[in-house]
Design a protein around this motif. Structure first.
Motif, mmCIF file in Angstrom:
data_model
loop_
_atom_site.group_PDB
_atom_site.id
_atom_site.type_symbol
_atom_site.label_atom_id
_atom_site.label_comp_id
_atom_site.label_asym_id
_atom_site.label_seq_id
_atom_site.Cartn_x
_atom_site.Cartn_y
_atom_site.Cartn_z
ATOM 1 N N PRO A 100 0.815 -1.216 0.000
ATOM 2 C CA PRO A 100 0.000 0.000 0.000
ATOM 3 C C PRO A 100 0.847 1.263 0.000
ATOM 4 O O PRO A 100 1.936 1.311 0.578
ATOM 5 N N ARG A 101 0.323 2.274 -0.639
ATOM 6 C CA ARG A 101 0.988 3.573 -0.643
ATOM 7 C C ARG A 101 1.027 4.127 0.778
ATOM 8 O O ARG A 101 0.053 4.039 1.521
ATOM 9 N N GLY A 102 2.165 4.698 1.166
ATOM 10 C CA GLY A 102 2.292 5.258 2.502
ATOM 11 C C GLY A 102 2.381 4.214 3.586
ATOM 12 O O GLY A 102 1.994 4.452 4.729
ATOM 13 N N SER A 103 2.920 3.033 3.260
ATOM 14 C CA SER A 103 2.964 1.934 4.226
ATOM 15 C C SER A 103 4.027 2.114 5.298
ATOM 16 O O SER A 103 4.010 1.421 6.311
ATOM 17 N N GLY A 104 4.990 3.025 5.079
ATOM 18 C CA GLY A 104 6.085 3.169 6.033
ATOM 19 C C GLY A 104 7.116 2.067 5.921
ATOM 20 O O GLY A 104 7.933 1.880 6.820
ATOM 21 N N LEU A 105 7.099 1.338 4.794
ATOM 22 C CA LEU A 105 8.038 0.231 4.579
ATOM 23 C C LEU A 105 9.139 0.607 3.592
ATOM 24 O O LEU A 105 9.794 -0.256 3.018
ATOM 25 N N ILE A 189 0.957 -4.942 10.327
ATOM 26 C CA ILE A 189 -0.408 -4.427 10.413
ATOM 27 C C ILE A 189 -0.448 -3.025 9.818
ATOM 28 O O ILE A 189 0.256 -2.121 10.283
ATOM 29 N N PHE A 190 -1.262 -2.842 8.792
ATOM 30 C CA PHE A 190 -1.377 -1.541 8.129
ATOM 31 C C PHE A 190 -2.442 -0.708 8.831
ATOM 32 O O PHE A 190 -3.580 -1.146 8.993
ATOM 33 N N GLY A 192 -3.808 1.947 7.755
ATOM 34 C CA GLY A 192 -4.732 2.592 6.837
ATOM 35 C C GLY A 192 -4.471 4.074 6.678
ATOM 36 O O GLY A 192 -5.169 4.759 5.928
ATOM 37 N N ILE A 193 -3.461 4.575 7.382
ATOM 38 C CA ILE A 193 -3.113 5.995 7.316
ATOM 39 C C ILE A 193 -1.811 6.128 6.544
ATOM 40 O O ILE A 193 -0.790 5.562 6.935
ATOM 41 N N SER A 194 -1.841 6.864 5.440
ATOM 42 C CA SER A 194 -0.637 7.031 4.636
ATOM 43 C C SER A 194 0.442 7.725 5.447
ATOM 44 O O SER A 194 0.180 8.652 6.217
ATOM 45 N N HIS A 195 1.664 7.277 5.231
ATOM 46 C CA HIS A 195 2.805 7.703 6.034
ATOM 47 C C HIS A 195 3.743 8.551 5.195
ATOM 48 O O HIS A 195 4.106 8.181 4.089
ATOM 49 N N PHE A 196 4.117 9.723 5.698
ATOM 50 C CA PHE A 196 5.146 10.544 5.064
ATOM 51 C C PHE A 196 6.221 10.794 6.097
ATOM 52 O O PHE A 196 5.986 11.451 7.113
ATOM 53 N N SER A 197 7.407 10.243 5.870
ATOM 54 C CA SER A 197 8.441 10.259 6.904
ATOM 55 C C SER A 197 9.131 11.601 7.051
ATOM 56 O O SER A 197 9.706 11.898 8.099
ATOM 57 N N GLY A 198 9.101 12.441 6.002
ATOM 58 C CA GLY A 198 9.899 13.656 6.020
ATOM 59 C C GLY A 198 9.608 14.570 7.194
ATOM 60 O O GLY A 198 10.517 14.986 7.927
ATOM 61 N N ALA A 284 6.879 6.720 12.201
ATOM 62 C CA ALA A 284 5.562 6.724 12.846
ATOM 63 C C ALA A 284 4.619 7.690 12.148
ATOM 64 O O ALA A 284 4.844 8.109 11.037
ATOM 65 N N GLY A 285 3.520 8.032 12.828
ATOM 66 C CA GLY A 285 2.540 8.912 12.223
ATOM 67 C C GLY A 285 1.656 8.210 11.211
ATOM 68 O O GLY A 285 1.043 8.837 10.364
ATOM 69 N N GLY A 286 1.558 6.901 11.293
ATOM 70 C CA GLY A 286 0.751 6.158 10.335
ATOM 71 C C GLY A 286 1.527 4.994 9.774
ATOM 72 O O GLY A 286 2.450 4.482 10.392
ATOM 73 N N GLY A 287 1.171 4.566 8.566
ATOM 74 C CA GLY A 287 1.915 3.489 7.933
ATOM 75 C C GLY A 287 1.638 2.134 8.553
ATOM 76 O O GLY A 287 0.491 1.753 8.770
ATOM 77 N N THR A 288 2.698 1.404 8.865
ATOM 78 C CA THR A 288 2.595 0.014 9.293
ATOM 79 C C THR A 288 3.226 -0.188 10.663
ATOM 80 O O THR A 288 4.225 0.446 10.995
ATOM 81 N N VAL A 289 2.634 -1.082 11.433
ATOM 82 C CA VAL A 289 3.192 -1.514 12.712
ATOM 83 C C VAL A 289 3.692 -2.941 12.539
ATOM 84 O O VAL A 289 2.990 -3.787 11.977
#
Length: 327
Positions: A100-105, A189-190, A192-198, A284-289
């Protein structure tokens, strides 16, 4: 006409995320990041065409050319621009992601590293892996206007599980065998919140210099990351899970507020008898755990997360790196 197909795995970071961002990686003497590639990731297809270069994001249907600034294409455009006039014409680049887009992976950074690798080979000037890491970090920082780390580029280029250290002027990339049983217990575990690390990275970086408590927290994160590396080296999944939980507890004090939707998930993971340890991927801030289930509890943990409305990604640790085929 033949096409070049490049497959690259995404990664999960298990300890020491954020410590790979300069200058934290230099200032903190014991900084180390532990990550591992997964079984799937992104695919890039490079075809020779006549006329200007064409860019296609197969996930969104977005198309453009080498000067595109569209969010779906700007990494590919940045990679092509790095090669100058040689890459301005004659290539069609198509990108597709299996996560998924914004997965934090690390998907965006993995894509950039893959593009640099594939395009350089296509142009007959293959880049060495460490050069790709340096160039990709510069390109991405410029494009997102925020600091970037390097672990996401290293993962697909070197593959498997690695402990990454940051001696002056270089990188120390130490491969570690993926512990037996890790895949049988890992649940991604996704939220469902897109993650932007910047932005989270920038907030934590500022906090390191402005707040002595945050600075102390980062030094503690480095200590925990080293313990996690030792646990991984010894193949002790339970001890690795314990240090992941310690990492999470420290990060709760950092200036990245957990979003309301993820707080419910974290409260469950903190108290569940099914969970040995867990942490937030990326900044953090979304993405995947990433969670490590207790022995024999992976299926139940995944089922519970799904019932709570959090999709479980069909991903597992795998010793993979960038693979190129010509068809």
């Amino acid at each position: 006409m033949k096409s070049r197909i490049i497959h690259a795995p995404v990664r999960v970071d298990l300890a020491g995320g954020t410590l790979d961002i300069w200058p934290l990686s230099t200032i903190i003497p014991e900084a180390v990041t532990l990550n591992c590639t997964l079984n799937v990731g992104i695919t890039v297809k490079i075809e020779q065409i006549s006329g200007p270069c064409a860019l296609v994001n197969a996930d969104t249907g977005t198309t453009g050319q080498v000067n595109s600034t569209h969010p779906d294409l700007k990494l590919a455009a940045g990679a092509l621009q790095f090669f100058g006039k040689e890459a301005a014409e004659g290539l069609k680049v198509t990108m597709k992601s299996a996560v998924p887009r914004g997965s934090g992976l690390g998907t965006s950074s993995v894509l950039l590293a893959t593009l640099l690798s594939g395009i350089s080979i296509e142009l007959g000037k293959p880049m060495e892996a460490r050069e790709i890491v340096r160039v990709a970090a510069d390109i991405e920082a410029r494009l997102i206007d925020c600091p970037t780390g390097v672990q996401d580029y290293i993962a697909p280029l070197f593959g498997g599980m690695n402990a990454i250290r940051f001696p002056a002027g270089g990188l120390d990339i130490h491969p570690i065998g993926i512990p037996d049983g890790l895949g049988e217990r890992m649940v991604l575990i996704f939220t469902g919140i897109s993650h932007f690390s910047g932005i989270p990275n920038w907030e934590m970086l500022k906090g390191f210099f402005d707040n002595k408590n945050i600075r102390s927290a980062f030094y503690r994160l480095a200590e925990i990351a080293n313990l996690a590396v030792n646990a991984a080296k010894s193949g002790n999944v339970d001890r690795l899970a314990l240090h992941m939980r310690e990492d999470y507890n420290i990060r709760k004090s950092l200036p990245v507020q957990l979003l309301p939707k993820t707080e419910v998930l974290f409260q469950f993971l903190e108290s569940s008898h099914l969970v040995a340890g867990f942490r937030m991927c990326g900044a953090a801030g979304g993405g995947t755990v990433v969670a490590i289930a207790k022995e024999g509890q992976k299926a139940k943990l995944g089922q519970k997360a799904t019932e709570m409305g959090y999709p479980v990604l069909n991903l597992t640790p795998r010793n993979r790196r960038i693979e190129t085929n010509v068809e």
